[in-house]
Each structure stands twice: as C-alpha cells, then as structure tokens.
Write an enzyme that holds these catalytic residues in place. Structure first.
Site, short mmCIF file in Angstrom:
data_model
loop_
_atom_site.label_atom_id
_atom_site.label_comp_id
_atom_site.label_asym_id
_atom_site.label_seq_id
_atom_site.Cartn_x
_atom_site.Cartn_y
_atom_site.Cartn_z
N ASP A 35 0.85 -1.19 0.00
CA ASP A 35 0.00 0.00 0.00
C ASP A 35 0.89 1.24 0.00
O ASP A 35 1.95 1.26 0.64
CB ASP A 35 -0.93 0.02 1.22
CG ASP A 35 -2.14 0.90 1.00
OD1 ASP A 35 -3.24 0.35 0.77
OD2 ASP A 35 -2.01 2.14 1.04
N VAL A 46 -18.67 -8.61 -1.60
CA VAL A 46 -18.91 -8.65 -0.16
C VAL A 46 -19.46 -7.32 0.33
O VAL A 46 -19.34 -6.29 -0.34
CB VAL A 46 -17.61 -8.99 0.61
CG1 VAL A 46 -17.15 -10.39 0.26
CG2 VAL A 46 -16.51 -7.98 0.31
N LYS A 65 -20.39 -7.64 -12.25
CA LYS A 65 -20.28 -6.93 -10.97
C LYS A 65 -20.94 -5.56 -11.04
O LYS A 65 -21.65 -5.13 -10.12
CB LYS A 65 -18.81 -6.78 -10.56
CG LYS A 65 -18.58 -5.95 -9.30
CD LYS A 65 -19.32 -6.57 -8.09
CE LYS A 65 -19.35 -5.63 -6.90
NZ LYS A 65 -18.04 -5.39 -6.32
N CYS A 83 -19.20 1.27 -4.13
CA CYS A 83 -19.73 0.53 -5.27
C CYS A 83 -21.04 1.09 -5.80
O CYS A 83 -21.10 1.55 -6.93
CB CYS A 83 -19.92 -0.94 -4.90
SG CYS A 83 -18.38 -1.90 -4.91
N LYS A 87 -33.83 6.41 8.20
CA LYS A 87 -33.51 5.00 7.98
C LYS A 87 -34.53 4.04 8.59
O LYS A 87 -34.34 2.83 8.53
CB LYS A 87 -32.12 4.69 8.58
CG LYS A 87 -30.99 5.56 8.04
CD LYS A 87 -30.70 5.31 6.59
CE LYS A 87 -30.02 3.98 6.37
NZ LYS A 87 -29.62 3.79 4.94
#
Length: 430
Positions: free
Chosen positions: A32, A153, A204, A258, A401
């Site tokens: 990294d 995930v 995906k 995502c 929510k």
C-alpha cells in the site's frame, strides 16, 4: 498450495482478502502507498474497521504468513485491489488501476497470475491492464495469466461473505480462469463460476446497478407517500410479501465505494442507452438535498428558521467506519447551504474526519433544534431518548432509515418523523 501472493491495495477489500489467504496457509505480502497504514498493519493494528479483522490479522502476522510494505515483491500471484472512483464529471478514474498494474511489472515472472479484484467498467482489463502487462515481455495467456474476480462482499460481513458467497472469475483465456479458481478454492465454499474477463466486469457492475435502480424506485415511492398520507416503510413491507417483489428501502442517499459509483460506468460506456440507469443515479444523488429540505420544512412548521441540526451518522451504512461517498456528508453540505448550523457525531469514526464532527453525542445535540438520523448504527438504535438533552424542550427527530422506535422517542417528548412517512406529514404538536 505453495504459492506466494502479493496483494496491492490494503484497504477495505485488499486487507481482509490478504489475511484470508494468509490464514489459509499461503505466504502473502501486502502493498500500500499509505506508509502509516503499512506501519500499523505490521504492528498488528488496524486502519479500517471490519468484524473479525483484528483477530485474523494478528494470526497472519504471528504465524509469519503476512508482511506489508510500500513496494511489491516477486510472487506467483498478484491481486490488485485498489480504488476505482469516479471523477467530478462522473467518468471513471482508472489511474489507480493502471498505476497498480505498472507497479508490479518489474517483479512479474514467467508463469505468474495477475488478478484484478477492483470493481471496474467493462473492458478495463483489456484496455488498461493488458497494455501495462505486455511491458513484461511475457506472452499473455501462455506465460502470464490474467483474470478479473470482483469482490462481492458487504462491509461488516466481509469474512462471512468471502467464504460463503459464489464468486465470478473471468479470465483472458480459459487457463487464466482455471488458475484463479484453483487459488480461491483455498477458502471459498461458494460456487466459483468461470467466464471471460469482460463478462465478469459487467456482472459486478450490473449487480450494483440493480440495487441502485431499486433504491431509486424506493426513494421515488417515499416522496409520493409523503403526499398521500401513507407510511412508505409499511407499504414496502406489505408489497414485499408478494413472492416476486423485493423493493429495497429508501434513505437519504446512496453511498459506499460501489453502488454510488458503478452505475456511472455503464452511463459512460453507453450514454445513449443507459436512460433508466442515469435517472436512478440522479434520483439517489438528489436525496441528500431532498432530506435537507425535509428537515428545513419540519423546522419551519414549528416556527424555527435557520435552526441547528445534529446529524447522527457519517458512515455510509450502519456499523462500519467507511465514509466513502457517504450521503450523510452530502446532507450536511445541503443543510449548510440552506442556512442551517450543523454538528455531527458518529461512534464508529474514531478520529475527527469532518469539520462538523464532535467527539460525543452530547456535544453534537446540545444546541440542536432537530436531530437527523442518517446512519443506522446499532448505537443509535439503543439510545435512550429520555437522556438526550437539547436546547429545545420538545426537539424534533427525523429518522431517514426507519431505525428508531417512534413510541420511545415520543414518550420522551420528541416530535418524531420518518422520511417517507406521509401519515405524519404536516402534523404539528401542541
């Protein structure tokens, strides 16, 4: 399996994946650019939050199966798990992918396997990675094997889903896909499905786009419900009793690395065809401002102009510390743009990472006229509203929510509202 792995990118996906392979007995080296993160990892400390990660990292390091540095090493397998964000104009920024691929070129040897885990637009392997990997001088598909195996995930359940979820593997040729399947069988118990790289890339992005479109549908329904005396949360629950209906839930926006990003890949790929996808993205991107206007309207109904708002939650979802593309931060910007003062609090974000953030919830709500729940952390669900003191004798709570018990809050003299609850729209408390 006596293979050495080099995992490039030690963030929310790369680090759990690396330690998972290390815990499975493989020798893993993580890479990294963040020197601070690398130092923490080598000291068995975390720079991200994920259930079960601390124990697995300690095991990997203590057993000598995992090391980390800022530069790659020679290995049998390279896994690239770096960000693939969007630019301000909603086009894909693939520079991290290109740089990560270029960084391993000096170390790649004959017979190596390179796997991309990052979620990317279709054709990224072909158009971004392969041109860099050709610089090795190795014959692709014969001396150097390449595939795409996107992560599937969810933060908070990464290790459970790494093991149990089915996995898609797309190779540049069948042997690349087979070698990748063999590798992931070290821990994956779900079915591993083989295809080509571009199909895997599209799959995906499709999965996340499906969810984004569904959430946009729920958000439109929430707006409609607020005008017709219906609680959308109740209506969605009843609709989902139908065996072929699965409506998602509304909220203040869509965040994360995502769902808030990937649909734009398809819009960029085919702007004249992705009409529904683009509309859904714009709908969800508009929810932070809609939420801010909803808060402003509630304050105005109770005679409060330019009030003070306490935003509860900065992470993009409950029980994680991930603020990437978080709608909460966009809600704060919208509130401030409408002239309101804002404090915020998030129990999962330990270091102060936002200008409005306070160290305690008591500090955040002290001068608040309205509490605005934007993240459904368990800590917020367990709050005792009777012990939360604000400057208002009867403060307002707006739950975006559907995470809180209205009865508890109303018994504690709060004026309680939910996003998408038309039954409460316009109702004033004496």
């Amino acid at each position: 399996m006596q293979k050495k792995l080099c995992v490039v990118g030690l963030g929310y996906i790369g680090l759990p994946t690396a330690v998972m392979f290390a815990n499975s007995g493989l020798q893993v080296h993580g890479v990294d650019k963040n020197e601070h993160a690398v130092k923490l990892i080598n000291n068995k400390q975390l720079h991200i939050e994920e259930n079960g990660l601390q124990q697995r990292l300690e095991q990997a390091v203590d057993e000598g199966h995992f090391t980390a540095s800022t530069t790659p090493v020679e290995a049998d397998v390279y896994i690239i798990a770096v960000p693939s964000p969007i630019n301000p104009d909603n086009t894909a920024n693939l520079e991290f992918i290109r740089q990560a691929t270029a960084s391993i070129v000096p170390y790649v040897k004959k017979g190596a396997l390179v796997i991309l885990e990052s979620t990317v637009p279709p054709k990224t392997v072909e158009n971004v990675m392969l041109p860099e990997l050709r610089k090795t001088g190795l014959i692709l598909g014969e001396e150097l094997f390449v595939s795409h195996s996107p992560e599937r995930v969810i933060p908070g359940k990464i290790f459970e889903e790494l093991v149990n979820n089915d996995r898609i593997v797309g190779g540049i040729n069948p042997k690349s896909a087979e070698l990748t399947k063999e590798l992931y069988q070290a821990f994956v118990q779900g079915t591993i499905h083989l295809t080509d790289a571009t199909t895997a890339e599209l799959v995906k992005v499709m999965e996340n786009t499906y969810r984004d479109v569904n959430i946009a549908f729920a958000n439109e329904l929430a707006k409609i419900a607020e005008g017709i005396d219906v609680d959308i949360w109740e209506a969605i629950k009843f609709a989902n009793f139908h065996p072929r209906v699965n409506i998602h839930t509304p909220g203040p926006g869509v965040g994360g690395h995502c769902i808030a990003v990937d649909p734009w890949f398809l819009v960029e790929l085919a702007p004249d065809k992705a009409d529904i996808i683009k509309k859904a993205r714009l709908t969800n991107d508009g929810m932070p401002l809609y939420t801010a206007h909803r808060a402003q309207k509630l304050l105005s109904q109770f005679g409060i102009e330019n009030g003070k708002v306490a935003v509860l939650g900065l992470a993009f979802k409950g029980n994680v510390d991930d603020m990437r593309e978080s709608p909460a931060t966009k809600v704060i910007e919208a509130l401030q743009g409408l002239g309101m003062e804002v404090n915020s609090f998030d129990p999962h974000i330990k270091e102060l990472q936002h200008p409005t953030q306070t160290e305690t919830i008591e500090e955040a709500i002290q001068d608040a006229d309205l509490l605005l729940l934007t993240t459904d952390h368990d800590e917020f669900k367990q709050l005792d509203p009777a012990n939360l003191k604000t400057k208002q004798p009867r403060p307002i709570m707006l739950d975006t929510k559907n995470a809180l018990n209205p009865d508890r809050w109303e018994q504690a003299e709060y004026r309680f509202f939910k996003l998408g609850d038309g039954k409460k729209e316009g109702q004033l408390y004496s």
